[in-house]
Design an enzyme around this catalytic site. Structure first.
Site, PDB file in Angstrom:
ATOM      1  N   ARG A   1     -64.134 -50.198 -37.318  1.00  0.00           N
ATOM      2  CA  ARG A   1     -62.916 -49.580 -37.825  1.00  0.00           C
ATOM      3  C   ARG A   1     -61.878 -49.495 -36.724  1.00  0.00           C
ATOM      4  O   ARG A   1     -62.220 -49.476 -35.544  1.00  0.00           O
ATOM      5  CB  ARG A   1     -63.270 -48.173 -38.330  1.00  0.00           C
ATOM      6  CG  ARG A   1     -62.796 -47.886 -39.714  1.00  0.00           C
ATOM      7  CD  ARG A   1     -63.461 -46.678 -40.277  1.00  0.00           C
ATOM      8  NE  ARG A   1     -63.121 -45.468 -39.541  1.00  0.00           N
ATOM      9  CZ  ARG A   1     -63.665 -44.296 -39.799  1.00  0.00           C
ATOM     10  NH1 ARG A   1     -64.569 -44.180 -40.748  1.00  0.00           N
ATOM     11  NH2 ARG A   1     -63.311 -43.240 -39.097  1.00  0.00           N
TER      12      ARG A   1
ATOM     13  N   LYS B   1     -71.531 -38.804 -42.959  1.00  0.00           N
ATOM     14  CA  LYS B   1     -70.886 -38.100 -44.073  1.00  0.00           C
ATOM     15  C   LYS B   1     -70.499 -39.066 -45.194  1.00  0.00           C
ATOM     16  O   LYS B   1     -70.780 -38.815 -46.364  1.00  0.00           O
ATOM     17  CB  LYS B   1     -69.609 -37.365 -43.605  1.00  0.00           C
ATOM     18  CG  LYS B   1     -69.825 -36.313 -42.558  1.00  0.00           C
ATOM     19  CD  LYS B   1     -68.529 -35.617 -42.198  1.00  0.00           C
ATOM     20  CE  LYS B   1     -67.469 -36.535 -41.601  1.00  0.00           C
ATOM     21  NZ  LYS B   1     -67.824 -37.087 -40.283  1.00  0.00           N
TER      22      LYS B   1
ATOM     23  N   ARG C   1     -61.583 -29.500 -42.104  1.00  0.00           N
ATOM     24  CA  ARG C   1     -61.851 -29.823 -40.709  1.00  0.00           C
ATOM     25  C   ARG C   1     -61.289 -28.784 -39.752  1.00  0.00           C
ATOM     26  O   ARG C   1     -61.456 -28.919 -38.544  1.00  0.00           O
ATOM     27  CB  ARG C   1     -61.158 -31.146 -40.386  1.00  0.00           C
ATOM     28  CG  ARG C   1     -62.052 -32.341 -40.379  1.00  0.00           C
ATOM     29  CD  ARG C   1     -61.144 -33.535 -40.153  1.00  0.00           C
ATOM     30  NE  ARG C   1     -61.802 -34.562 -39.425  1.00  0.00           N
ATOM     31  CZ  ARG C   1     -62.381 -35.611 -40.001  1.00  0.00           C
ATOM     32  NH1 ARG C   1     -62.407 -35.740 -41.298  1.00  0.00           N
ATOM     33  NH2 ARG C   1     -62.926 -36.524 -39.252  1.00  0.00           N
TER      34      ARG C   1
ATOM     35  N   ARG D   1     -62.320 -38.198 -30.915  1.00  0.00           N
ATOM     36  CA  ARG D   1     -62.676 -37.634 -32.223  1.00  0.00           C
ATOM     37  C   ARG D   1     -63.802 -36.611 -32.081  1.00  0.00           C
ATOM     38  O   ARG D   1     -63.807 -35.582 -32.751  1.00  0.00           O
ATOM     39  CB  ARG D   1     -63.072 -38.758 -33.189  1.00  0.00           C
ATOM     40  CG  ARG D   1     -61.840 -39.489 -33.752  1.00  0.00           C
ATOM     41  CD  ARG D   1     -62.153 -40.884 -34.275  1.00  0.00           C
ATOM     42  NE  ARG D   1     -63.231 -40.922 -35.234  1.00  0.00           N
ATOM     43  CZ  ARG D   1     -63.937 -42.023 -35.507  1.00  0.00           C
ATOM     44  NH1 ARG D   1     -63.660 -43.168 -34.897  1.00  0.00           N
ATOM     45  NH2 ARG D   1     -64.896 -41.985 -36.393  1.00  0.00           N
TER      46      ARG D   1
ATOM     47  N   ARG E   1     -69.753 -50.290 -35.743  1.00  0.00           N
ATOM     48  CA  ARG E   1     -68.869 -50.500 -36.883  1.00  0.00           C
ATOM     49  C   ARG E   1     -67.552 -51.022 -36.332  1.00  0.00           C
ATOM     50  O   ARG E   1     -67.327 -50.992 -35.154  1.00  0.00           O
ATOM     51  CB  ARG E   1     -68.677 -49.145 -37.558  1.00  0.00           C
ATOM     52  CG  ARG E   1     -68.425 -49.153 -39.006  1.00  0.00           C
ATOM     53  CD  ARG E   1     -68.344 -47.744 -39.534  1.00  0.00           C
ATOM     54  NE  ARG E   1     -67.514 -46.904 -38.677  1.00  0.00           N
ATOM     55  CZ  ARG E   1     -67.298 -45.618 -38.887  1.00  0.00           C
ATOM     56  NH1 ARG E   1     -67.871 -45.026 -39.894  1.00  0.00           N
ATOM     57  NH2 ARG E   1     -66.542 -44.929 -38.089  1.00  0.00           N
TER      58      ARG E   1
HETATM   59  P1  AP5 Z   1     -70.647 -42.925 -41.717  1.00  0.00           P
HETATM   60  O1  AP5 Z   1     -71.331 -42.646 -42.998  1.00  0.00           O
HETATM   61  O2  AP5 Z   1     -69.433 -43.758 -41.722  1.00  0.00           O
HETATM   62  O3  AP5 Z   1     -70.388 -41.556 -40.922  1.00  0.00           O
HETATM   63  P2  AP5 Z   1     -69.171 -40.558 -41.018  1.00  0.00           P
HETATM   64  O4  AP5 Z   1     -69.713 -39.224 -40.687  1.00  0.00           O
HETATM   65  O5  AP5 Z   1     -68.469 -40.740 -42.314  1.00  0.00           O
HETATM   66  O6  AP5 Z   1     -68.308 -41.082 -39.806  1.00  0.00           O
HETATM   67  P3  AP5 Z   1     -66.734 -41.292 -39.692  1.00  0.00           P
HETATM   68  O7  AP5 Z   1     -66.540 -42.117 -38.473  1.00  0.00           O
HETATM   69  O8  AP5 Z   1     -66.154 -41.789 -40.966  1.00  0.00           O
HETATM   70  O9  AP5 Z   1     -66.306 -39.809 -39.483  1.00  0.00           O
HETATM   71  P4  AP5 Z   1     -64.976 -39.207 -39.026  1.00  0.00           P
HETATM   72  O10 AP5 Z   1     -65.170 -37.793 -39.411  1.00  0.00           O
HETATM   73  O11 AP5 Z   1     -64.648 -39.467 -37.609  1.00  0.00           O
HETATM   74  O12 AP5 Z   1     -63.885 -40.025 -39.851  1.00  0.00           O
HETATM   75  P5  AP5 Z   1     -63.028 -39.758 -41.153  1.00  0.00           P
HETATM   76  O13 AP5 Z   1     -62.926 -41.020 -41.877  1.00  0.00           O
HETATM   77  O14 AP5 Z   1     -63.476 -38.550 -41.861  1.00  0.00           O
HETATM   78  O15 AP5 Z   1     -71.738 -43.588 -40.736  1.00  0.00           O
HETATM   79  C1  AP5 Z   1     -71.344 -44.113 -39.481  1.00  0.00           C
HETATM   80  C2  AP5 Z   1     -72.095 -45.438 -39.212  1.00  0.00           C
HETATM   81  O16 AP5 Z   1     -73.489 -45.146 -39.081  1.00  0.00           O
HETATM   82  C3  AP5 Z   1     -71.979 -46.447 -40.342  1.00  0.00           C
HETATM   83  O17 AP5 Z   1     -71.947 -47.731 -39.790  1.00  0.00           O
HETATM   84  C4  AP5 Z   1     -73.250 -46.211 -41.161  1.00  0.00           C
HETATM   85  O18 AP5 Z   1     -73.679 -47.378 -41.815  1.00  0.00           O
HETATM   86  C5  AP5 Z   1     -74.247 -45.796 -40.088  1.00  0.00           C
HETATM   87  N1  AP5 Z   1     -75.237 -44.820 -40.576  1.00  0.00           N
HETATM   88  C6  AP5 Z   1     -75.048 -43.809 -41.462  1.00  0.00           C
HETATM   89  N2  AP5 Z   1     -76.175 -43.106 -41.631  1.00  0.00           N
HETATM   90  C7  AP5 Z   1     -77.101 -43.662 -40.815  1.00  0.00           C
HETATM   91  C8  AP5 Z   1     -78.483 -43.370 -40.533  1.00  0.00           C
HETATM   92  N3  AP5 Z   1     -79.135 -42.344 -41.135  1.00  0.00           N
HETATM   93  N4  AP5 Z   1     -79.127 -44.131 -39.627  1.00  0.00           N
HETATM   94  C9  AP5 Z   1     -78.483 -45.168 -39.007  1.00  0.00           C
HETATM   95  N5  AP5 Z   1     -77.183 -45.508 -39.244  1.00  0.00           N
HETATM   96  C10 AP5 Z   1     -76.494 -44.763 -40.128  1.00  0.00           C
HETATM   97  O19 AP5 Z   1     -61.586 -39.417 -40.525  1.00  0.00           O
HETATM   98  C11 AP5 Z   1     -60.864 -40.411 -39.830  1.00  0.00           C
HETATM   99  C12 AP5 Z   1     -59.558 -39.829 -39.321  1.00  0.00           C
HETATM  100  O20 AP5 Z   1     -58.748 -39.417 -40.440  1.00  0.00           O
HETATM  101  C13 AP5 Z   1     -59.685 -38.562 -38.462  1.00  0.00           C
HETATM  102  O21 AP5 Z   1     -59.952 -38.874 -37.112  1.00  0.00           O
HETATM  103  C14 AP5 Z   1     -58.297 -37.910 -38.679  1.00  0.00           C
HETATM  104  O22 AP5 Z   1     -57.326 -38.560 -37.913  1.00  0.00           O
HETATM  105  C15 AP5 Z   1     -58.031 -38.225 -40.153  1.00  0.00           C
HETATM  106  N6  AP5 Z   1     -58.522 -37.167 -41.060  1.00  0.00           N
HETATM  107  C16 AP5 Z   1     -59.453 -37.298 -42.052  1.00  0.00           C
HETATM  108  N7  AP5 Z   1     -59.665 -36.146 -42.681  1.00  0.00           N
HETATM  109  C17 AP5 Z   1     -58.842 -35.238 -42.093  1.00  0.00           C
HETATM  110  C18 AP5 Z   1     -58.613 -33.850 -42.282  1.00  0.00           C
HETATM  111  N8  AP5 Z   1     -59.301 -33.154 -43.211  1.00  0.00           N
HETATM  112  N9  AP5 Z   1     -57.715 -33.231 -41.481  1.00  0.00           N
HETATM  113  C19 AP5 Z   1     -57.033 -33.914 -40.547  1.00  0.00           C
HETATM  114  N10 AP5 Z   1     -57.204 -35.227 -40.297  1.00  0.00           N
HETATM  115  C20 AP5 Z   1     -58.104 -35.890 -41.074  1.00  0.00           C
HETATM  116 MG    MG Z   2     -66.581 -41.360 -42.871  1.00  0.00          MG
END
Ligand code: AP5
Ligand code: MG
Length: 194
Positions: free
Chosen positions: A138, A22, A97, A149, A136
């Site tokens: 993080r 994403k 979400r 998650r 990664r």
């Molecule tokens: P990446 O692009 O980082 O994927 P992503 O879907 O963004 O993954 P996240 O881990 O960020 O998602 P998430 O939903 O768990 O976290 P978020 O930050 O939203 O890609 C992942 C990896 O793969 C990278 O290393 C990338 O380089 C690689 N990659 C990408 N595409 C690729 C491809 N095609 N081929 C190979 N490799 C590839 O949320 C974090 C936390 O915040 C949540 O757990 C929650 O606690 C809180 N939070 C955030 N939003 C909310 C909300 N709306 N409501 C409540 N809590 C929230």
């Molecule tokens: Mg992300």
């Protein structure tokens, strides 16, 4: 794809499990459209790094892989979407979400006479998700937290797929391809949106 302009602003949501790409795709798509990528996860991580009141409130919740409460997220998103740069459209990454958040988003947009043009679901097999995230470094990327998650995603976020499909907004994209090919698939899926 329809170019973003004041009269045809594109408001897109990217939906998908942790590691589906994403964040990666939101940046690419937003740049192509000339609109901001709005990542709630990144906004929260910035707040944690700055030790702001929001950051202090969400730190432990994020570290455990749980969701921040809907009311707090509504405040975060409402404020961000009111900014000037978001008036010409946006790519939302990580919001909504929960079904409650989807309702809040509709309310925010409806209040401004706006609507979503499309919700892109990025599909990636579960084993690949875990590998990607473990590659990664993080704070919430330990195996236990990723599993949590993913469980939270299935339980609380996956119902949005049916919600948006029923409204005719959902576009499915195969996320198990190269980053470039996923970007191309998203662009193809958005032809005619807006
Ligand atoms: P990446 O692009 O980082 O994927 P992503 O879907 O963004 O993954 P996240 O881990 O960020 O998602 P998430 O939903 O768990 O976290 P978020 O930050 O939203 O890609 C992942 C990896 O793969 C990278 O290393 C990338 O380089 C690689 N990659 C990408 N595409 C690729 C491809 N095609 N081929 C190979 N490799 C590839 O949320 C974090 C936390 O915040 C949540 O757990 C929650 O606690 C809180 N939070 C955030 N939003 C909310 C909300 N709306 N409501 C409540 N809590 C929230
Ligand atoms: Mg992300």
């Amino acid at each position: 794809m329809v170019a973003a302009s004041p009269s045809s602003a594109l408001r897109i949501v990217l939906l998908g499990p942790p590691g589906s790409g994403k964040g990666t795709q939101a940046e690419i798509l937003a740049q192509g459209l000339g609109v901001p990528a709005i990542s709630t996860g990144q906004m929260l991580r910035d707040a944690v790094a700055a030790a702001s009141p929001l950051g202090l409130k969400v730190n432990e919740i994020m570290a455990a892989g749980e969701l921040v409460d809907d009311e707090t997220m509504a405040d975060v998103v409402r404020e961000r979407m009111a900014a000037d740069d978001a008036q010409k459209g946006f790519v939302l990454d990580g919001y909504p979400r929960t079904l409650a958040q989807a309702a809040t988003l509709q309310e925010i947009l409806g209040g401004a006479g706006q609507r979503l043009e499309a919700v892109v679901q990025i599909d990636v097999p579960e084993g690949e998700l875990v590998n990607r995230v473990l590659g990664r470094q993080r704070a919430d990327d330990t195996e236990d937290v990723i599993r949590q998650r993913l469980a939270v995603y299935h339980e609380q976020t996956e119902p949005l797929v049916a919600f948006y499909r029923e409204r005719g907004l959902l576009r499915d994209v195969d996320g198990h391809q190269s980053i470039e090919d996923v970007s191309k698939s998203i662009r193809d899926a958005l032809v005619g949106a807006g």
